[in-house]
Design an enzyme around this catalytic site. Structure first.
Site, PDB file in Angstrom:
ATOM      1  N   HIS A 375       0.827  -1.202   0.000  1.00 55.05           N
ATOM      2  CA  HIS A 375       0.000   0.000   0.000  1.00 55.05           C
ATOM      3  C   HIS A 375       0.859   1.249   0.000  1.00 55.05           C
ATOM      4  CE1 HIS A 375      -3.141   2.841   1.849  1.00 55.05           C
ATOM      5  NE2 HIS A 375      -3.470   2.610   0.603  1.00 55.05           N
ATOM      6  N   HIS A 376       0.618   2.115  -0.976  1.00 53.07           N
ATOM      7  CA  HIS A 376       1.265   3.431  -1.047  1.00 53.07           C
ATOM      8  C   HIS A 376       0.184   4.496  -1.016  1.00 53.07           C
ATOM      9  CE1 HIS A 376       4.922   1.688  -3.487  1.00 53.07           C
ATOM     10  NE2 HIS A 376       5.003   1.408  -2.198  1.00 53.07           N
ATOM     11  N   GLU A 377      -0.111   5.049   0.130  1.00 55.21           N
ATOM     12  CA  GLU A 377      -1.007   6.210   0.182  1.00 55.21           C
ATOM     13  C   GLU A 377      -0.122   7.438   0.025  1.00 55.21           C
ATOM     14  OE1 GLU A 377      -4.538   7.005   0.356  1.00 55.21           O
ATOM     15  OE2 GLU A 377      -3.324   8.694  -0.292  1.00 55.21           O
ATOM     16  N   HIS A 455      -6.300   3.947  -6.345  1.00 55.45           N
ATOM     17  CA  HIS A 455      -7.432   4.690  -5.776  1.00 55.45           C
ATOM     18  C   HIS A 455      -7.231   6.191  -5.982  1.00 55.45           C
ATOM     19  CE1 HIS A 455      -9.721   1.609  -3.265  1.00 55.45           C
ATOM     20  NE2 HIS A 455      -8.970   0.949  -4.128  1.00 55.45           N
ATOM     21  N   GLU A 456      -8.310   6.884  -6.172  1.00 54.81           N
ATOM     22  CA  GLU A 456      -8.324   8.339  -6.439  1.00 54.81           C
ATOM     23  C   GLU A 456      -7.435   8.706  -7.627  1.00 54.81           C
ATOM     24  OE1 GLU A 456      -7.066   7.476  -3.199  1.00 54.81           O
ATOM     25  OE2 GLU A 456      -9.063   7.295  -2.356  1.00 54.81           O
ATOM     26  N   GLU A 474     -10.199   2.511  -8.280  1.00 55.34           N
ATOM     27  CA  GLU A 474     -11.418   2.942  -7.614  1.00 55.34           C
ATOM     28  C   GLU A 474     -12.057   4.039  -8.467  1.00 55.34           C
ATOM     29  OE1 GLU A 474     -12.270   4.462  -3.116  1.00 55.34           O
ATOM     30  OE2 GLU A 474     -10.931   5.618  -4.386  1.00 55.34           O
ATOM     31  N   GLU A 480     -16.486   2.080   0.809  1.00 59.02           N
ATOM     32  CA  GLU A 480     -16.053   2.812   2.011  1.00 59.02           C
ATOM     33  C   GLU A 480     -17.072   3.872   2.441  1.00 59.02           C
ATOM     34  OE1 GLU A 480     -12.294   4.190   0.569  1.00 59.02           O
ATOM     35  OE2 GLU A 480     -13.145   5.946  -0.388  1.00 59.02           O
TER      36      GLU A 480
HETATM   37  C1  NOJ Z   1      -9.071   6.074   0.289  1.00 62.62           C
HETATM   38  C2  NOJ Z   1      -9.129   4.732  -0.354  1.00 62.62           C
HETATM   39  O1  NOJ Z   1     -10.206   4.638  -1.245  1.00 62.62           O
HETATM   40  C3  NOJ Z   1      -9.240   3.692   0.721  1.00 62.62           C
HETATM   41  O2  NOJ Z   1      -9.420   2.420   0.164  1.00 62.62           O
HETATM   42  C4  NOJ Z   1      -8.028   3.763   1.601  1.00 62.62           C
HETATM   43  O3  NOJ Z   1      -8.214   2.878   2.670  1.00 62.62           O
HETATM   44  C5  NOJ Z   1      -7.832   5.161   2.154  1.00 62.62           C
HETATM   45  N1  NOJ Z   1      -7.898   6.143   1.136  1.00 62.62           N
HETATM   46  C6  NOJ Z   1      -6.478   5.281   2.851  1.00 62.62           C
HETATM   47  O4  NOJ Z   1      -5.449   5.151   1.924  1.00 62.62           O
END
Ligand code: NOJ
Length: 675
Positions: A375-377, A455-456, A474, A480
């Site tokens: 996971h890379h946020e 995502h995003e 996503e 969510e």
């Molecule tokens: C939004 C993402 O859609 C979600 O899946 C993720 O858990 C959170 N951001 C944190 O990165």
């Protein structure tokens, strides 16, 4: 080539010429496109069975500091070709896809001094059209900036439209509006419409590479114009000849289900560029995820930290026991402290929190036949991510990770970079800056044999054909929102609009499979807004080659009979068909497993209960199948009795019809396996 030669070619190819117009028709003569110049200005129109779908609409560009490319053209050359090739998807909703179209290439040249050249290419399919501009290499154009793409779509009436507005702070994460076209301002694509004659249309684009993505702006009456997300300085696209634009696409079908089984967007993308694809594997995952969204644990380190070594091993044991491929671990690295979703904070992509033994957990996963999903946020801090991503992907590769979820949470224009003069620039998530960033990430990930779940991000324009490691994303309102979304999350009709809008562009990591529909202990104002059977059906309705079982292990352990469907359902398909389709009301999709002779059916409805008749003629004739049925019980009702589910088996064959009784916001999921 002069005009005389052009005429000869036209006659040779028996090209219908109406006045000054050139035409191309789809192979079965369903869809036609006319191109014409009016006093040097290029226009086109589109018909289906001879009836206008797009009336005379403008083409061309406005450029920065140099003359526009929009007028003064003559036709230099015309080529008309026929194509019929069937290609194989590495993974997907259908194994073999036929790319069957007629193409018309029109080489234009300016009459004036500059004599600049521009080609417009139309492809006519029986299920729609695609067209793009090409600016070939030539002395009169080097680098240039596009200030405006003039492409128009002049529609024929006040069609019914499903849309989300563009230029909003939360990117694509909105509920769809359903209004007449005349109430639309500027919208994201896929933009889906129903005409007065019950023709379904969906506007989008294919193969956005090194360009900005487009929104559609209603400029007047029923006319839309391409509206490209600009750079911070207002330029829409920075480019240089030779270049090609993305394809502008219109999918068309008599029935909305025909939009779902149209592969026009994929067909308009380049073929696969990854030679060895053996490491790109569809699969299912569980993860340390829902527990943070409902507030049971936290992303940041602390007394309730989710991503601890111990908790990760618990999920790995669960994944191994139930045959899942990956375990997603979010909140494992430094940087989650504070308001990470609002501040564009600085994440560290190689340093785990002290209570998470990254290497040990990754090895424990491998020892148990499972892999960590990384996971890379980034919190949309692109500069910070780009500085580290080479090391971050190398680290994951070394640890045996084969899939990484990336995230770009942040306000629509939170993406910041500094130019040579140290000016701070704020970019949109959907402009060329981010298109280029995402391209760098997908190529880097491929180098490290890693697949992506974005995502995003930028919307899907079919690039998964070219880069099959770009597996899912996503870019819409996912599950969510049922954990914490205002006004109770996603209303019942959301999931019956998605298949005809967002899902048309490609796989969606919606994260279905919540079986404990209430989580009052943590979020009393939210819940899953469907029945239990409805939630199961989403695995067939919403295609994703990386498909999550999103709930907590303990909730699955409490409902082993329901969980069985989630364990059985594949994430890769040989074929897809639509049995029932009504946008915003109901949809039934059937898919054939890629790796067996099983078929799966998913059917869902909005807040209205209904009975749908499903012919089983898709099954092999003369063969008996066991239908493993997960259906709403007699008293099921999404508000008062959502857990009422009947799980039963029946022997069926292709001559039979089944009645699908769907409760309010309910559904039905069926596995058909040969007896
Ligand atoms: C939004 C993402 O859609 C979600 O899946 C993720 O858990 C959170 N951001 C944190 O990165």
């Amino acid at each position: 080539m002069n005009y005389f030669h052009f005429l000869l070619i036209a006659i040779f190819f028996i090209l219908p010429v109406r006045g000054d117009s050139l035409s191309v028709y789809s192979p079965d003569n369903v869809v036609g496109v006319q191109f014409f110049l009016v006093e040097g200005v290029p226009y086109y129109s589109v018909q289906r069975f001879g009836r206008d779908v797009v009336q005379k609409s403008r083409l061309g560009f406005e450029l920065q500091d140099i003359p526009d490319l929009k007028t003064g053209f003559t036709i230099n050359d015309v080529t008309n070709t026929h194509h019929d090739v069937t290609w194989k998807q590495v993974w997907g909703e259908k194994k073999y896809i036929r790319n069957y179209y007629n193409e018309l290439r029109i080489d234009l040249v300016e009459r004036g001094e500059l004599k600049r050249e521009m080609t417009i290419v139309f492809r006519a399919y029986d299920d729609g059209i695609g067209f793009r501009y090409e600016i070939p290499e030539q002395p009169a154009i080097g680098e240039f900036n596009i200030m405006n793409e003039l492409t128009e779509f002049a529609l024929t009436g006040d069609h019914e439209a499903w849309w989300i507005g563009a230029y909003q702070w939360n990117r694509f994460e909105y509920l769809y509006e359903n209004t007449p076209l005349s109430e639309v301002d500027t919208v994201h694509t896929h933009f889906t419409l129903r005409t007065e004659n019950d023709l379904y249309l969906s506007f989008h684009e294919a193969a956005v590479v090194d360009y900005s993505t487009m929104a559609l702006e209603r400029t007047h009456d029923y006319t839309l114009q391409v509206n490209l997300f600009p750079w911070a300085d207002g330029v829409k696209v920075r480019t240089a000849a030779p270049m090609v634009t993305p394809w502008r696409t219109i999918q068309m079908a008599d029935d909305p289900g025909g939009l779902i089984t149209s592969y026009l967007i994929l067909n308009l993308n380049e073929s696969n560029k990854i030679e060895d694809t053996t490491w790109i594997k569809p699969g299912k995952y569980v993860g340390i995820w829902w527990e943070m969204h409902i507030g049971k644990s936290t992303w940041e380190i602390g007394p309730n930290h989710g991503a601890t070594t111990e908790n990760a091993k618990r999920y790995i044991d669960f994944a191994a026991e139930h045959n899942f491929d990956h375990v997603l671990v979010e909140g494992w690295n430094k940087g989650w402290e504070g308001d990470w979703y609002a501040d564009g904070v600085v994440f560290d992509f190689t340093t785990p929190y002290p209570d998470f033994d990254l290497a040990g957990v990754a090895q424990y996963a491998l020892d148990n036949g499972v892999r960590i999903m990384g996971h890379h946020e980034t919190s949309a801090n692109i500069l910070n991510y780009e500085e580290q991503m080479e090391d971050a992907f190398a680290l994951y590769e070394e640890l045996g990770v084969r899939a990484v979820k990336t995230g770009y949470v942040g306000h629509g224009t939170e993406i910041v970079w500094y130019d040579e003069d140290d000016n701070e620039n704020h970019e949109w998530h959907h402009g060329q800056f981010m298109v280029e960033h995402h391209q760098r990430v997908v190529e880097l990930a491929a180098k490290h044999r890693i697949s992506l779940n974005v995502h995003e991000g930028v919307k899907d324009t079919g690039l998964r054909r070219t880069w099959p490691n770009l597996m899912t994303r996503e870019v819409a309102r996912g599950q969510e929102y049922n954990a914490w979304g205002g006004e109770g999350g996603n209303p019942p009709d959301h999931v019956v609009i998605l298949p005809f809008t967002r899902n048309l562009s490609g796989p969606f990591d919606y994260t279905p499979g919540i079986v404990e529909l209430h989580y009052d202990e943590y979020r009393p104002d939210n819940r899953i807004n469907s029945t239990l059977a409805g939630e199961l059906a989403l695995y067939v309705i919403i295609h994703s080659p990386l498909q999550m079982a999103a709930d907590l292990p303990e909730n699955y352990e409490a409902r082993p009979d329901v969980f069985q469907f989630i364990k059985d359902v594949p994430a890769d398909w040989y074929d897809t068909k639509v049995l029932h389709a009504s946008i915003g009301n109901y949809v039934t999709i059937i898919r054939k497993d890629h790796n067996s002779d099983d078929w799966y059916l998913g059917s869902i409805t909005d807040e209205n209960g209904r009975i749908l008749e499903a012919s089983l003629s898709f099954l092999d004739a003369g063969k008996e199948y066991v239908a493993e049925i997960y259906r709403d019980g007699k008293n099921a009702d999404w508000i008062n009795n959502p857990y009422d589910i009947v799980i039963e088996e029946k022997v069926v064959d292709s001559s039979m019809t089944m009645q699908l009784r769907l409760a309010t916001s309910g559904g039905q999921a069926i596995r058909f396996r040969p007896l």
